[in-house]
Design a protein around this motif. Sequence first.
Motif: not given
Length: 402
Positions: A248-273
């Motif tokens: 479940g949950g979701g992953r947030r993608l973003f422009r590279k910060v160092g070696n990181k380009c996304s992070e998993y969020d177990p609470n990312l369930v309901v879309p922003r719309c």
Amino acid sequence: MTSAVNLATANAVGPEISWKGSRSRLKALTRLDDEEIESLRLPSPIFPHKCISVALAHTVTQDVYRHHRPLKLGICAMEDKVCSKSNQEIFRRLEADSHVEVVLFGDKMLLGKPVQEWPACDFLIAFYSDGFPLDKAISYTRLRSPVCYNDLLMQKLLFDRRLCNRVLNHVGVRTLKRLEVNRDGGPRASSRELVQHVYNRPPAVSLSEDENTLIVDGRTLHKPFVEKPVSAEDHNIYIYFPRTAQTGGGRRLFRKVGNKCSEYDPNLVVPRCITEKHTTRSYVYEPLLSADNGEDVKAYAVGPQYCYAVTRKSPAITGTVRRDLSGKEIRQATGVSKFEAEAASKISAAFGQSVCGFDIVRDQGKSYVIDVNGWTSVKHQPEFYGQCAQVLRQMLASRRPN
């Protein structure tokens, strides 16, 4: 095929490709009748167009230059982009030709001087990045009428993923099934009021009881899916996974910060719309494909003749950027399929961009174009720099003013 595919091979039979045709490019913008479509047509800056011959992919006719002064090639872009190593590799190769004089406009000129004081050029490479005065550059092309490598008005269209998708569909490039949540009046063309009239009804948006299906005006999309802001300048893209006993949950993608380009969020369930229901923020939703080998494809079209592509580890997998011992992101040159080569040719012509990056996902033997980026730097690929400069030089030769 090699990683650098000459599109003349894929299109060996058939007419030469012209940069004309803004009407055909833009008929797909909105769900309008013919009269309304005509009123929304975005005209290109006025300058002489010439077809680009397939033969130019192989030879440069030096006779074109004979008895002529050097051509002035203007580079109209923000200094941080112009001075990037990858762009310098291309411009340096162009300037090495004694028949080409490269003129850099610079930030001080672009931001502080009226277009009447900008230098006159025979040819112009101009592309948008943060802070670039696009409307001012369009005014310059109308004043000086240089031959433009990149259609500036069409770059405005690249800002909105919905309009990009319509153009891609219209020219026959395979894209993903998608849902749109439009709360901002819909895609923006030259007549905002007319487009708003088409999209002025707020969409009915909901999530199924098990929170695994997004429903927009009765159309459904099951998780996993990708949520993209309609603004192509907004890189905060979210992925939503289906809720099960294990996942479940979701992953947030973003422009590279160092070696990181996304992070998993177990609470990312309901879309922003849904969480942003009372705002004007709008989104595009597409299914998440299982990319072959867990890799994305970054492709680069140079005119209708040439395409280069590299693979990188998909940010949707681990969120970590793979780098080599020198700290450079690992990108591998990859072969280009016939479909991908043809898509590159269509994208370059349809969007009027002589150099245009776009993103591909390969899934079970099929390729899908998921984003069009305009002028994009290609990092650490010497083969591309040489070929790109050669094609651009050939375009100069074929379009030389009388």
